[in-house]
Write a protein that holds these residues in place. Structure first.
Motif, short mmCIF file in Angstrom:
data_model
loop_
_atom_site.label_atom_id
_atom_site.label_comp_id
_atom_site.label_asym_id
_atom_site.label_seq_id
_atom_site.Cartn_x
_atom_site.Cartn_y
_atom_site.Cartn_z
N MET A 36 0.83 -1.21 0.00
CA MET A 36 0.00 0.00 0.00
C MET A 36 0.86 1.26 0.00
O MET A 36 0.54 2.24 -0.66
CB MET A 36 -0.91 -0.01 1.23
N PHE A 37 1.97 1.19 0.77
CA PHE A 37 2.84 2.36 0.82
C PHE A 37 3.42 2.67 -0.55
O PHE A 37 3.48 3.82 -0.97
CB PHE A 37 3.96 2.11 1.83
N GLN A 38 3.84 1.60 -1.28
CA GLN A 38 4.42 1.81 -2.60
C GLN A 38 3.40 2.37 -3.58
O GLN A 38 3.72 3.24 -4.40
CB GLN A 38 5.00 0.49 -3.13
N ILE A 39 2.16 1.87 -3.48
CA ILE A 39 1.11 2.38 -4.37
C ILE A 39 0.85 3.85 -4.09
O ILE A 39 0.73 4.67 -5.01
CB ILE A 39 -0.18 1.55 -4.19
N GLY A 40 0.78 4.20 -2.81
CA GLY A 40 0.56 5.61 -2.45
C GLY A 40 1.70 6.49 -2.91
O GLY A 40 1.47 7.61 -3.40
N TRP A 41 2.92 5.98 -2.79
CA TRP A 41 4.08 6.76 -3.23
C TRP A 41 4.07 6.95 -4.74
O TRP A 41 4.38 8.03 -5.24
CB TRP A 41 5.35 6.05 -2.79
N LEU A 42 3.71 5.89 -5.47
CA LEU A 42 3.65 5.99 -6.92
C LEU A 42 2.58 6.98 -7.36
O LEU A 42 2.78 7.73 -8.33
CB LEU A 42 3.38 4.62 -7.52
N ARG A 43 1.44 6.98 -6.68
CA ARG A 43 0.39 7.94 -7.01
C ARG A 43 0.86 9.37 -6.75
O ARG A 43 0.56 10.28 -7.53
CB ARG A 43 -0.86 7.63 -6.20
N LEU A 44 1.60 9.55 -5.66
CA LEU A 44 2.12 10.88 -5.35
C LEU A 44 3.08 11.35 -6.44
O LEU A 44 3.01 12.50 -6.90
CB LEU A 44 2.82 10.86 -3.99
N VAL A 45 3.96 10.45 -6.86
CA VAL A 45 4.92 10.79 -7.92
C VAL A 45 4.20 11.09 -9.23
O VAL A 45 4.52 12.06 -9.93
CB VAL A 45 5.92 9.63 -8.11
N ALA A 46 3.19 10.26 -9.55
CA ALA A 46 2.44 10.48 -10.79
C ALA A 46 1.71 11.81 -10.75
O ALA A 46 1.66 12.54 -11.75
CB ALA A 46 1.44 9.33 -11.00
N GLY A 47 1.16 12.16 -9.60
CA GLY A 47 0.47 13.45 -9.46
C GLY A 47 1.42 14.62 -9.64
O GLY A 47 1.08 15.61 -10.30
#
Length: 372
Positions: free
Chosen positions: A1-12
């Motif tokens: 979950m942490f990695q998914i959240g981090w990837l979403r932050l980077v994509a944003g």
């Protein structure tokens, strides 16, 4: 979950900041290619470097920074060339070049960008021996190429409609301010302290919106100066520059209003309905003011006048409605909110009306105060 959240932050972040990435990459590459391939410069380091330095500045300041970069390179190269010829390439040469370059740049009142650029250019010439005798003028030309390419790259997306980003930013800023007033209103209607605190937090974040608007004003002015056929519109940008100051004042007033709203939700009394009506009218006036300025920027004079009249009517109605509360011996938070409604109305009307004296008189008359 942490990695998914981090990837979403980077994509944003990439979605929001893709334009500077593309601009910098293209400008640096094109500057290098022009200097190396078209002009045959053997080591065109300063071409991409100058492009990146110019694009690193805020929009609206790039034309000036491009000139400073070129002058900085010229000054640094001149100083370094003279010192190297006199002292050779030693530690004392580095000391002397830095001292003279920084000292001269500060003495003539150069900006920090010019000081750094001149010093880096001079140091590069000292540390990296030229591969040809013609490298010194090459460096000046490379800086000129890089600055020109950076300016061209920064204007690509606004070439056809240089005012479009400013219009969009103005609409967004006024919409955010109007939305904040509605949030405060709903929090007061429901006596919801948590919602009032959330509105206050949003009010504190609106300073960033004002900064973006003021940056957009500078960028639009720069774009118009680079577009000869559209320079006739620059007067409208100057008018919005003056209005943006009133927007800044209005944002500060609404922040104080939101803070008083938090205090009101903590009292054991309900918010009077007149207060909600006044705040909703004020929000309507804010939206109309944003539409008026956007219409003025796009040359829709009739629409701008119509929206200005709506701003006038809504703002005065807000003051008039709020003024009725002062006759009931209200608690201090309500008095503070009424005062900020008055101040915000003044800022709105000043933004669409140049007659400051008349604005003050009309607002105070609506509030029920005697004329001065």
């Amino acid at each position: 979950m942490f990695q998914i959240g981090w990837l979403r932050l980077v994509a944003g972040r990439l979605r929001q900041g893709w334009l500077p990435v593309v601009e910098a990459t293209l400008a640096a590459t094109v500057a290098w290619a022009v200097a190396r391939t078209l002009l045959g410069h053997p080591e065109p380091f300063f071409a991409p470097a100058a492009a990146l330095i110019v694009l690193g500045q805020a929009r609206g300041q790039r034309m000036r920074r491009a000139v400073e970069v070129v002058l900085g390179v010229a000054g640094g190269v001149l100083v370094a060339d003279l010192v190297v010829q006199a002292l050779g390439r030693t530690t004392w040469t580095v000391f002397t070049v830095v001292l003279l370059t920084v000292g001269l740049a500060v003495a003539v009142g150069a900006s920090s960008v010019s000081v750094v650029q001149a010093t880096v250019s001079a140091l590069y010439l000292v540390v990296v021996p030229p591969s040809t005798d013609a490298l010194v003028p090459f460096r000046f030309v490379d800086a000129l190429i890089g600055g020109g390419v950076a300016l061209a790259a920064s204007q690509l997306l606004t070439a056809r409609q240089p005012l479009a980003p400013l219009v969009a930013e103005a609409r967004q800023t006024f919409a955010a301010l109007a939305g904040l007033l509605i949030e405060v209103t709903e929090a007061l209607d429901q006596r919801d302290e948590a919602a009032a605190l959330a509105a206050l937090d949003r009010a504190r974040q609106l300073d960033a919106a004002v900064e973006r608007l003021q940056t957009a004003v500078l960028a639009a002015g720069e774009a118009l100066r680079l577009h000869v056929r559209r320079r006739r519109h620059i007067g409208r940008v100057h008018a919005l520059n003056e209005s943006s100051r009133q927007v800044d004042y209005a944002v500060r007033n609404v922040r104080v209003l939101a803070r008083a709203g938090v205090a009101l939700t903590r009292l054991p009394v309900a918010s009077p309905p007149e207060l909600g009506a006044a705040l909703r009218s004020l929000a309507e006036g804010v939206r109309a003011a944003g539409d008026a300025l956007a219409a003025d920027l796009t040359g829709q004079d009739d629409a701008a006048d119509r929206y200005a009249e709506q701003t006038d009517a809504a703002a005065l109605d807000a003051v008039r409605t709020a003024g009725r509360l002062l006759t009931r011996d209200p608690p201090l938070p309500i008095i503070m909110i009424v005062g900020q409604i008055r101040a915000t109305a003044i800022d709105l009307l000043r933004g669409v009306d140049a007659d400051d004296v008349a604005v003050l008189g009309r607002v105070d008359e609506a509030l029920g105060l005697p004329p001065l």
